[in-house]
Write a protein that holds these residues in place. Structure first.
Motif, mmCIF file in Angstrom:
data_model
loop_
_atom_site.group_PDB
_atom_site.id
_atom_site.type_symbol
_atom_site.label_atom_id
_atom_site.label_comp_id
_atom_site.label_asym_id
_atom_site.label_seq_id
_atom_site.Cartn_x
_atom_site.Cartn_y
_atom_site.Cartn_z
ATOM 1 N N GLY A 122 0.824 -1.196 0.000
ATOM 2 C CA GLY A 122 0.000 0.000 0.000
ATOM 3 C C GLY A 122 0.863 1.253 0.000
ATOM 4 N N TYR A 123 0.257 2.355 -0.439
ATOM 5 C CA TYR A 123 0.945 3.644 -0.343
ATOM 6 C C TYR A 123 -0.096 4.747 -0.383
ATOM 7 N N GLY A 124 0.331 5.919 0.049
ATOM 8 C CA GLY A 124 -0.540 7.096 -0.054
ATOM 9 C C GLY A 124 -1.341 7.391 1.202
ATOM 10 N N ARG A 125 -1.303 6.507 2.197
ATOM 11 C CA ARG A 125 -1.982 6.781 3.474
ATOM 12 C C ARG A 125 -0.961 6.680 4.601
ATOM 13 N N ARG A 126 -0.720 5.486 5.104
ATOM 14 C CA ARG A 126 0.250 5.330 6.196
ATOM 15 C C ARG A 126 1.649 5.002 5.675
ATOM 16 N N THR A 127 1.746 4.756 4.384
ATOM 17 C CA THR A 127 3.052 4.384 3.818
ATOM 18 C C THR A 127 3.414 5.308 2.669
ATOM 19 N N ASP A 128 4.614 5.848 2.734
ATOM 20 C CA ASP A 128 5.154 6.697 1.676
ATOM 21 C C ASP A 128 5.584 5.786 0.515
ATOM 22 N N ARG A 129 5.250 6.180 -0.688
ATOM 23 C CA ARG A 129 5.562 5.325 -1.829
ATOM 24 C C ARG A 129 7.052 5.029 -1.964
ATOM 25 N N ARG A 130 7.874 5.968 -1.480
ATOM 26 C CA ARG A 130 9.326 5.743 -1.582
ATOM 27 C C ARG A 130 9.789 4.534 -0.775
ATOM 28 N N MET A 131 8.931 4.044 0.131
ATOM 29 C CA MET A 131 9.284 2.837 0.889
ATOM 30 C C MET A 131 9.380 1.608 -0.024
ATOM 31 N N HIS A 132 8.689 1.657 -1.140
ATOM 32 C CA HIS A 132 8.622 0.448 -1.977
ATOM 33 C C HIS A 132 10.003 0.036 -2.482
ATOM 34 N N GLU A 133 10.769 1.026 -2.943
ATOM 35 C CA GLU A 133 12.125 0.745 -3.419
ATOM 36 C C GLU A 133 12.986 0.210 -2.251
ATOM 37 N N PHE A 134 12.783 0.811 -1.095
ATOM 38 C CA PHE A 134 13.540 0.375 0.089
ATOM 39 C C PHE A 134 13.207 -1.085 0.431
ATOM 40 N N LEU A 135 11.931 -1.435 0.363
ATOM 41 C CA LEU A 135 11.525 -2.813 0.693
ATOM 42 C C LEU A 135 12.051 -3.799 -0.354
ATOM 43 N N HIS A 136 12.078 -3.345 -1.594
ATOM 44 C CA HIS A 136 12.620 -4.187 -2.663
ATOM 45 C C HIS A 136 14.105 -4.467 -2.402
ATOM 46 N N ARG A 137 14.837 -3.402 -2.090
ATOM 47 C CA ARG A 137 16.283 -3.570 -1.892
ATOM 48 C C ARG A 137 16.611 -4.319 -0.611
ATOM 49 N N SER A 138 15.874 -4.022 0.460
ATOM 50 C CA SER A 138 16.268 -4.620 1.739
ATOM 51 C C SER A 138 15.716 -6.027 1.946
ATOM 52 N N LEU A 139 14.556 -6.314 1.372
ATOM 53 C CA LEU A 139 13.958 -7.635 1.625
ATOM 54 C C LEU A 139 13.814 -8.483 0.353
ATOM 55 N N GLY A 140 14.122 -7.897 -0.791
ATOM 56 C CA GLY A 140 14.146 -8.689 -2.030
ATOM 57 C C GLY A 140 12.790 -8.975 -2.664
ATOM 58 N N TYR A 141 11.768 -8.273 -2.262
ATOM 59 C CA TYR A 141 10.453 -8.511 -2.871
ATOM 60 C C TYR A 141 10.290 -7.779 -4.201
ATOM 61 N N ASP A 142 9.460 -8.346 -5.083
ATOM 62 C CA ASP A 142 8.973 -7.617 -6.254
ATOM 63 C C ASP A 142 7.721 -6.890 -5.785
ATOM 64 N N VAL A 143 7.792 -5.574 -5.774
ATOM 65 C CA VAL A 143 6.718 -4.803 -5.151
ATOM 66 C C VAL A 143 5.632 -4.427 -6.161
ATOM 67 N N VAL A 144 4.398 -4.696 -5.808
ATOM 68 C CA VAL A 144 3.240 -4.264 -6.594
ATOM 69 C C VAL A 144 2.540 -3.165 -5.799
ATOM 70 N N PRO A 145 2.598 -1.918 -6.282
ATOM 71 C CA PRO A 145 2.017 -0.802 -5.527
ATOM 72 C C PRO A 145 0.495 -0.799 -5.605
ATOM 73 N N ILE A 146 -0.134 -0.620 -4.490
ATOM 74 C CA ILE A 146 -1.601 -0.647 -4.432
ATOM 75 C C ILE A 146 -2.077 0.562 -3.637
ATOM 76 N N ARG A 147 -3.049 1.275 -4.202
ATOM 77 C CA ARG A 147 -3.582 2.439 -3.488
ATOM 78 C C ARG A 147 -5.072 2.249 -3.212
ATOM 79 N N THR A 148 -5.456 2.502 -1.989
ATOM 80 C CA THR A 148 -6.871 2.396 -1.632
ATOM 81 C C THR A 148 -7.555 3.745 -1.873
ATOM 82 N N VAL A 149 -8.905 3.710 -1.983
ATOM 83 C CA VAL A 149 -9.612 4.925 -2.397
ATOM 84 C C VAL A 149 -10.123 5.793 -1.255
ATOM 85 N N ASP A 150 -10.202 5.276 -0.041
ATOM 86 C CA ASP A 150 -10.554 6.197 1.043
ATOM 87 C C ASP A 150 -10.035 5.719 2.381
#
Ligand code: ARG
Length: 262
Positions: A128-156
Motif C-alpha cells: 500500500g501507499y498514499g496513506r500510512r506508507t510513503d511510496r518511496r518505501m517500496h524501493e527500500f523494501l525491494h532492496r532490503s527484503l528482495g520482494y517484487d513490489v506491486v504498488p496498491i492504493r486504496t480509495v478512502d
C-alpha cells in the motif's frame, strides 16, 4: 506462511486518539471483553498449529495490541514500521524485542505501516501507499527484503491500511479482495498477477472480513463476514470465526494483531 507470529496483549488497549475513521474516543472498548477477544485469537492460532510469541504491551501505547504495524519481517531481517506520531512510542519496544530475538533491524526512512501495508504473496509484495506508507518505501523494501513490489492504493480512509482491503489466502496463491476499495490502476495490477481472486463486498470488508490470518489450511477471521467464511469453506479451507467487536473500535481486526515472523 503465517506459522510464526508475534502478538501483544489488550491490557492497555484504549481509544486515546482518532487516527482512523473507526476510532471514536467516545466509544471505548470494554477492557475485559477486549482481553478475552484477544486471548481467543491467540488460542485459535495455537490450535491451528502456529507458533505464537507474546510481547507485553506498554501502558503508554494504547494501540500496541496491533503488532502488525511494528515491522515487515523476512528471513531474519525486519524493517521497522514508522507509524503516525500518536503511535511513535511503540517503535522502541518493537526494536528492542526484535533485536533481542536476533533479527537484523532496519529503520524505515519514510512513513511505513509495516505489515499493515505490506502483504507478502510468495516473492511478490502487495504494498500500500498514499496513506500510512510513503511510496518511496517500496524501493527500500525491494532492496532490503528482495520482494517484487506491486504498488496498491486504496480509495478512502476506511482502508487506511491495505490489510483491510486485500488478504492473501493461500498456496497456490489465492487472494480475497474488495475491488471497490482500490483505485483502478491498482485493481488492474492485481488482476494482471493472474492469481485466483475472491471478491468480498464493501459491507463485509468494512466489517474487517479481509483482516484475517491464513496459513493456507486454516483461516482465522472475524465472525462478522459470513459470506466470505462460506466461500472459503467451499474451497476446502478450515475457517475459524471469532468475535472482533472490541478490536473493531480501534479500527482493527485479527490480521492487525499478529506480526508474521515466519
Ligand atoms: N488504531 C490502530 C491505528 O489506527 C489500528 C491499527 C490496525 N492495524 C492494521 N494492520 N490495520 O493505527
Amino acid at each position: 506462511m503465517n506459522t510464526h507470529l508475534l502478538v501483544s496483549d489488550a491490557e492497555h488497549f484504549r481509544i486515546d486518539y482518532e487516527i482512523n475513521p473507526y476510532m471514536d474516543t467516545g466509544n471505548q472498548p470494554d477492557g475485559r471483553a477486549a482481553v478475552a477477544e484477544h486471548d481467543a485469537i491467540v488460542e485459535a492460532h495455537r490450535s491451528a498449529g502456529r507458533t505464537v510469541e507474546r510481547m507485553p504491551s506498554a501502558a503508554e501505547c494504547p494501540d500496541m495490541v496491533f503488532t502488525a504495524n511494528a515491522a515487515l519481517v523476512r528471513r531474519g531481517r525486519a524493517v521497522l514500521g514508522r507509524p503516525p506520531t500518536a503511535r511513535a512510542n511503540e517503535t522502541d519496544h518493537y526494536r528492542r524485542w526484535l533485536e533481542g530475538r536476533g533479527f537484523e533491524v532496519l529503520e524505515a526512512p519514510y512513513a511505513f505501516s509495516g505489515q499493515g501495508d505490506a502483504l507478502p504473496c510468495g516473492d511478490v509484495l502487495l504494498a500500500g501507499y498514499g496513506r500510512r506508507t510513503d511510496r518511496r518505501m517500496h524501493e527500500f523494501l525491494h532492496r532490503s527484503l528482495g520482494y517484487d513490489v506491486v504498488p496498491i492504493r486504496t480509495v478512502d480512509a476506511r482502508w487506511y491500511d491495505l490489510d483491510l482491503a486485500v488478504a492473501v489466502i493461500g498456496n497456490p496463491h489465492t487472494l480475497a479482495w474488495c475491488p471497490e476499495a482500490l483505485d483502478r490502476p491498482s485493481r488492474q495490477r492485481i488482476v494482471r498477477l493472474g492469481l485466483e481472486l475472491i471478491e468480498v463486498s464493501r459491507d463485509e470488508a468494512e466489517h474487517f472480513a479481509l483482516n484475517l490470518v491464513s496459513d493456507g489450511d486454516t483461516v482465522t477471521m472475524t465472525r462478522d463476514a459470513p459470506r466470505l467464511a462460506a466461500t472459503l469453506r467451499d474451497r476446502g479451507l478450515r475457517v475459524v470465526e471469532l468475535p472482533t467487536t472490541e478490536l473493531a473500535k480501534g479500527g482493527g481486526g485479527i490480521r492487525c494483531t499478529a506480526l508474521t515472523l515466519g
